[in-house]
Design a protein around this motif. Structure first.
Motif, PDB file in Angstrom:
ATOM      1  N   ARG A  49       5.343   5.312  -7.590  1.00 32.82           N
ATOM      2  CA  ARG A  49       4.367   6.233  -6.980  1.00 32.82           C
ATOM      3  C   ARG A  49       2.932   5.804  -7.256  1.00 32.82           C
ATOM      4  O   ARG A  49       2.061   5.989  -6.379  1.00 32.82           O
ATOM      5  CB  ARG A  49       4.600   7.654  -7.508  1.00 32.82           C
ATOM      6  N   GLU A  50       2.647   5.233  -8.422  1.00 34.74           N
ATOM      7  CA  GLU A  50       1.261   4.889  -8.756  1.00 34.74           C
ATOM      8  C   GLU A  50       0.703   3.764  -7.884  1.00 34.74           C
ATOM      9  O   GLU A  50      -0.516   3.563  -7.840  1.00 34.74           O
ATOM     10  CB  GLU A  50       1.129   4.522 -10.231  1.00 34.74           C
ATOM     11  N   HIS A  90      -8.579   3.095  -4.571  1.00 28.02           N
ATOM     12  CA  HIS A  90      -7.192   2.672  -4.803  1.00 28.02           C
ATOM     13  C   HIS A  90      -7.076   1.151  -4.795  1.00 28.02           C
ATOM     14  O   HIS A  90      -6.299   0.572  -5.570  1.00 28.02           O
ATOM     15  CB  HIS A  90      -6.290   3.277  -3.723  1.00 28.02           C
TER      16      HIS A  90
END
Length: 304
Positions: free
Chosen positions: A196-197, A221
Motif C-alpha cells: 500500500r505504501e 509521492h
C-alpha cells in the motif's frame, strides 16, 4: 543537423520508476500531461527509431508495455522501456497507462521489472466512468451500441483474470467497459503485487474540485518538488453530446446493484471516501437513480 534537431538530442536514458496505472476516464491523461511539464521529469517516446532519427515523437502518455500480450513475458526485453533525458536536470520518467490496474497480469509483470515502482491510481464513480468510456466509444470507427446494450454486452468479470484467446488490446478495452469499475476486485490483485505504501490513490472528484492539491500529492509521492506555477487544465476530449437512447433509471439501478458490494470493498482497501459518489448515494437511498439518469440524458440531442 538543424538547431531544433540538435536541441532534441537525447542526452541519456532514464529507467521508468513510476507509473499512473489507472483508471481510464479519471484524468490520467491530464495528470501525465502536467507531470511531463515538471522540470525534473523526462519524456517517454514511442519506440520508432526511424522517426526518432528525424523528429522526436512524444508518446501520448500510454506506453502499453505491461499489457502487451505479444511480448515474450518468460524472458521480457525491457530495452524499449525508458525515459529520454532531454535536459540535464531530468531525473525521473513516468509511464501512464490506465489499463494496467485492470489488465490481467500487468502489475505482476511490472513487479518483475521493478518491485519498487511507485504507483498512482485515480478512481472515479464507476457508473460515471462507464458512461464516459461509452461516450468516447460512440465516436469511434466501430461505435459502441446503445448504453443499455453496452452494459449487458461488456460485463465479463473473467477478464480480470485472463485475456480471452485471440482478443486484441482494443477488443479487451471495449469488452471491459463495466468491469473496469470493479475497483475493489482490481485492488485485491494490485495490493498482492505492490504494498500500500507504494500506491497513491486519488479520488477523481477531489481532482475536479482542486487539481493543484492533487498534483501536490502526486509530486510528493514521486519525491519531486512541488510546482511553483501549476500547469493549466487541458481540454476534455470526451464528446459532450450524443444521439440515441439515454440511460434509464432502470439501467442505473442495474449498475448500482453490480457495483455496490465491490464499492464497499474498494473503500476498505483504498481508504478513500466515496460517500459523495452517485453509485454509493443511490445504493444508500440518498439519491434517486432518476437524478443520475436525467444528468446523462441532458447530454443527448435529437437525431437529425
Amino acid at each position: 543537423m538543424s538547431g531544433e534537431q540538435e536541441r532534441a538530442r537525447e542526452l541519456g536514458r532514464i529507467p521508468i520508476t513510476a507509473s499512473i496505472v489507472g483508471v481510464q476516464k479519471a484524468a490520467t491523461s491530464t495528470m501525465h500531461a502536467m507531470l511531463v511539464r515538471h522540470r525534473l521529469v523526462a519524456p517517454t517516446f514511442q519506440n520508432d527509431p526511424a522517426r526518432q532519427e528525424r523528429n522526436w515523437h512524444f508518446a501520448n502518455k500510454e506506453l502499453h508495455f505491461f499489457d502487451d500480450e505479444e511480448r515474450d513475458w518468460s524472458a521480457p526485453d525491457y530495452s524499449h522501456y525508458y525515459g529520454s533525458r532531454m535536459q540535464e536536470q531530468q531525473t525521473i520518467a513516468v509511464d501512464a497507462t490506465p489499463s494496467y490496474v485492470m489488465w490481467p497480469g500487468a502489475l505482476a509483470r511490472m513487479r518483475a521489472y521493478n518491485p519498487d515502482m511507485l504507483l498512482v491510481a485515480s478512481f472515479r464513480d464507476p457508473i460515471e466512468r462507464a458512461f464516459s468510456q461509452w461516450s468516447m466509444g460512440r465516436g469511434q470507427r466501430n461505435p459502441y451500441p446503445e448504453f443499455r446494450d453496452a452494459i449487458e454486452q461488456f460485463d465479463d468479470e473473467s477478464m480480470l483474470d485472463h485475456v480471452p484467446p485471440g482478443a486484441g488490446r482494443w477488443s479487451v478495452h471495449r469488452r471491459s467497459m463495466v468491469i473496469r469499475g470493479l475497483y475493489g476486485a482490481q485492488l485485491v490483485r494490485g495490493l498482492a503485487q505492490f504494498p500500500r505504501e507504494q500506491w497513491l490513490m486519488l479520488n477523481f472528484s477531489e481532482w475536479v474540485r482542486d487539481y493543484t492539491a492533487a498534483l501536490d500529492a502526486i509530486t510528493d509521492h514521486l519525491g519531486l518538488h512541488r510546482f511553483r506555477r501549476y500547469p493549466p487544465l487541458g481540454h476534455n476530449p470526451t464528446p459532450e453530446e450524443h444521439t440515441g437512447v439515454p440511460p434509464t433509471a432502470d439501467d442505473i439501478e442495474r449498475l448500482v446493484a453490480r457495483y455496490a458490494d465491490d464499492l464497499t470493498l474498494f473503500e476498505q482497501l483504498s481508504g478513500l471516501d466515496v460517500s459523495s459518489w452517485p453509485t454509493r448515494r443511490i445504493a444508500t437511498g440518498s439519491m434517486p437513480a432518476e437524478e443520475l439518469a436525467d444528468k446523462f440524458a441532458r447530454r443527448f440531442v435529437p437525431s437529425s
